[in-house]
Design a protein around this motif. Structure first.
Motif, PDB file in Angstrom:
ATOM      1  N   SER A 195      45.952  45.547 -41.446  1.00 53.22           N
ATOM      2  CA  SER A 195      46.471  46.494 -42.444  1.00 53.22           C
ATOM      3  C   SER A 195      47.937  46.793 -42.200  1.00 53.22           C
ATOM      4  O   SER A 195      48.714  46.960 -43.144  1.00 53.22           O
ATOM      5  CB  SER A 195      45.660  47.795 -42.414  1.00 53.22           C
ATOM      6  OG  SER A 195      44.332  47.555 -42.807  1.00 53.22           O
ATOM      7  N   GLN A 248      43.004  49.544 -48.166  1.00 52.25           N
ATOM      8  CA  GLN A 248      41.670  49.604 -47.584  1.00 52.25           C
ATOM      9  C   GLN A 248      41.081  50.996 -47.822  1.00 52.25           C
ATOM     10  O   GLN A 248      39.955  51.144 -48.263  1.00 52.25           O
ATOM     11  CB  GLN A 248      41.805  49.327 -46.088  1.00 52.25           C
ATOM     12  CG  GLN A 248      40.572  49.482 -45.273  1.00 52.25           C
ATOM     13  CD  GLN A 248      40.846  49.073 -43.834  1.00 52.25           C
ATOM     14  OE1 GLN A 248      41.990  48.998 -43.393  1.00 52.25           O
ATOM     15  NE2 GLN A 248      39.801  48.814 -43.098  1.00 52.25           N
ATOM     16  N   ASP A 281      43.236  44.513 -49.320  1.00 52.83           N
ATOM     17  CA  ASP A 281      42.800  44.875 -47.972  1.00 52.83           C
ATOM     18  C   ASP A 281      41.335  45.321 -48.036  1.00 52.83           C
ATOM     19  O   ASP A 281      41.033  46.438 -48.439  1.00 52.83           O
ATOM     20  CB  ASP A 281      43.677  46.007 -47.419  1.00 52.83           C
ATOM     21  CG  ASP A 281      43.525  46.164 -45.910  1.00 52.83           C
ATOM     22  OD1 ASP A 281      42.603  45.573 -45.336  1.00 52.83           O
ATOM     23  OD2 ASP A 281      44.355  46.889 -45.304  1.00 52.83           O
ATOM     24  N   GLU A 282      40.439  44.440 -47.701  1.00 55.96           N
ATOM     25  CA  GLU A 282      38.992  44.679 -47.755  1.00 55.96           C
ATOM     26  C   GLU A 282      38.512  45.196 -49.108  1.00 55.96           C
ATOM     27  O   GLU A 282      37.889  46.249 -49.198  1.00 55.96           O
ATOM     28  CB  GLU A 282      38.569  45.646 -46.649  1.00 55.96           C
ATOM     29  CG  GLU A 282      38.708  45.005 -45.288  1.00 55.96           C
ATOM     30  CD  GLU A 282      38.122  45.864 -44.200  1.00 55.96           C
ATOM     31  OE1 GLU A 282      36.966  46.274 -44.363  1.00 55.96           O
ATOM     32  OE2 GLU A 282      38.817  46.118 -43.217  1.00 55.96           O
TER      33      GLU A 282
HETATM   34 MG   LIG Z   1      42.568  47.529 -41.770  1.00 51.79          MG
END
Ligand SMILES: [Mg+2]
Ligand SMILES: Nc1ncnc2c1ncn2[C@@H]1O[C@H](COP(=O)(O)OP(=O)(O)OP(=O)(O)O)[C@@H](O)[C@H]1O
Length: 498
Positions: free
Chosen positions: A44, A86, A166-167
């Motif tokens: 991240s 995220q 991010d995810e």
């Molecule tokens: Mg992360």
């Protein structure tokens, strides 16, 4: 293909500790580059540098081969770089529609909000990501999975050259993820470069053209094409082999007694038809379904967060009316919630405090908190779950996403639950730590705990459960015994098909 965005030898330190050190990645137009690594590996942080949120301490960012200084996220966005965080990043008091167009409101005659145009485009965007919610609904009233889809829809509205995710699927189920993948493939063919972070290795294999691995903030290898296999990914990320994630050492006894019995309950905000289910001692019951199927509402009712208006609940045969979470806790029914920032963690408090808060009654002597014991117990949990941190006194909010999740899980372990309800237990958790959490769930089951696990991760649902229940639009649509487990069977029930 030309490299559009590049990090060259970047480093970043937080409070003197390196989160990134000498990392380089280059992203080409029309490709999906996945970045993988354990929790806290620096993924991240790298994304935030590429999206202008952090300035690197060393190294540089290049766009189209030219070094640039990105002043902030807006600056990056103007240059066509969009990051989907995220941890979600929406204006919660505002409507879905307002969020989709935030900062880019459509105007009519230059001054009036063009609500008609926004509604039309908004509806299109939601359809693209497969989200069925009214545009006027407040974002605060939506569960995390649906919020995630709004974030994605919002990013699609901006003509990005580089899309950083991010995810994105951490709280999406298979069906929503598939829609997202279709969108990503479409963006790819139109030349968009996609940077993709995920702990779900199956989707990394499915999507990525190349993979960049980070370990402890340093580059740990690149994989490409046929080299992107599960074993290769794990070996590079973790530096060791992980055999089987879902090995269950314990299975419930044939004559195991029901510990949690739910008979014909109805609850505030729940569906009209009454709901019944039971979980036996030592059993892991997986609860599958699409985002918004009502699984979180159900577990909230069990935990005393929603008023139950009809039906009955029993724990170990005894009637139980969960009027509040503390009621549930005192009866041995514990919940590890889906939204860790809202219910699970006090981000500003230390890790030790978070881990000890629900256990202080037991870690006290003569009414006084037994500090050395609190410290010892917290340290044991941290070690057992391999939570990565600098100090137990560190604020929980400073830990990486996956490590925060482990704290939510860890704080209940010491309480010795009778019924443990887990809502997305490994959301954002890396493959190594997942193995640890699965082993813990198996251990709890072995000790006779009844486990009810809501999960959107198909592999996890099929791999870990003894029995699967599936919900669709607020009702239970079916039950699968182990021999009948299959992705297709779950999907059929989850989408309401017969
Ligand atoms: Mg992360
Ligand atoms: N704002 C911050 N203050 C202090 N430390 C930080 C901060 N942000 C990140 N870190 C630390 O930097 C390291 C890398 O964190 P990062 O969030 O980039 O990891 P990650 O690879 O994204 O992990 P995850 O898979 O859990 O999301 C971690 O050790 C984390 O604790």
């Amino acid at each position: 293909m030309a490299t559009v965005l590049e990090a060259h030898g970047v480093g970043k330190r937080f409070l003197g500790v390196a989160a990134l050190d000498g990392v380089s990645v280059g992203l080409r137009a029309g490709e999906v580059l996945a970045v993988v690594g354990e929790n806290g590996a620096g993924k991240s942080t790298l994304m935030k540098i590429l999206a202008g949120i952090y300035r690197p301490d060393s190294g540089e960012v290049l766009i189209d081969g030219h070094p640039v200084v990105l002043h902030d996220a807006r600056d990056a966005m103007r240059r066509g770089i969009v990051l989907i965080h995220q941890e979600l990043n929406l204006a919660e008091p505002l409507s879905v529609c307002a969020n989709l167009f935030l900062g880019r409101e459509r105007l009519r005659a230059g001054i009036f909000l063009d609500r008609g145009a926004m509604a039309a485009q908004g509806a299109q965007l939601l359809e693209k990501v497969g989200l069925k919610v009214p545009l006027h609904r407040r974002v605060a009233d939506l569960p995390p999975g649906q919020r995630q889809l709004i974030e994605i829809a919002r990013a699609l509205a901006i003509d990005a050259r580089v899309l950083i995710l991010d995810e994105p699927t951490a709280s999406l189920s298979l069906a929503e993820s598939e829609l997202l993948f279709a969108t990503i493939r479409q963006l790819k063919t139109s030349g968009v470069a996609v940077l993709y972070i995920s702990h779900r290795l199956a989707e990394v294999r499915e999507l990525a053209d190349r993979v960049s691995v980070l370990r402890d903030g340093r580059p740990a290898g690149e994989l490409e094409g046929a080299g992107i296999t599960h074993d290769n990914l794990v070996r590079h990320m973790v530096g060791r082999e992980i055999q089987s994630l879902y090995d269950r050492k314990h299975r419930p006894a044939a004559d195991a007694k029901p510990r949690l019995e739910v008979r014909g309950i109805r609850y505030a905000g729940g569906p009209a038809p009454p709901m019944s289910l039971s979980v036996r001692a030592g059993e892991v019951v997986g609860l599958g379904g699409l985002v918004g199927a009502g699984r979180t509402e159900l577990v909230e009712a069990l935990f005393g967060l929603r008023r139950i208006v009809a039906g009955e609940l029993r724990i170990d045969g005894e009637l139980f009316v969960p009027a509040s979470p503390s009621d549930a806790i005192s009866r041995g029914l514990l919940l590890a919630p889906e939204d860790r920032r809202e219910h699970g963690l006090h981000l500003g408090n230390s890790v030790e405090r978070n881990l000890s808060l629900p256990n202080l009654d037991r870690w006290s002597r003569a009414g006084l908190v037994d500090r050395p014991r609190v410290h010892r117990e917290a340290a044991t949990i941290v070690e057992r779950l391999r939570i990565r941190l600098r100090s137990l006194r560190q604020p929980a909010g400073q830990l990486s996403g996956g490590n925060q999740q482990k704290i939510v899980f860890g704080k209940w372990l010491a309480r010795g639950p009778r019924v443990f309800v887990l809502d997305e237990p490994t959301r954002g958790v890396d493959v190594g730590a997942r193995g640890e959490i699965y082993a813990l769930i198996d251990e709890l089951a072995g000790a006779g705990v009844a486990v009810l696990m809501v999960t959107s991760d198909m592999e996890e649902l099929l791999g870990l459960s003894d029995r699967i229940l599936v919900m669709h639009e607020g009702r239970l649509t079916g039950e699968l015994a182990r021999p009948d487990f299959s992705e297709a069977a779950v999907m059929r029930l989850a989408t309401g098909a017969c």
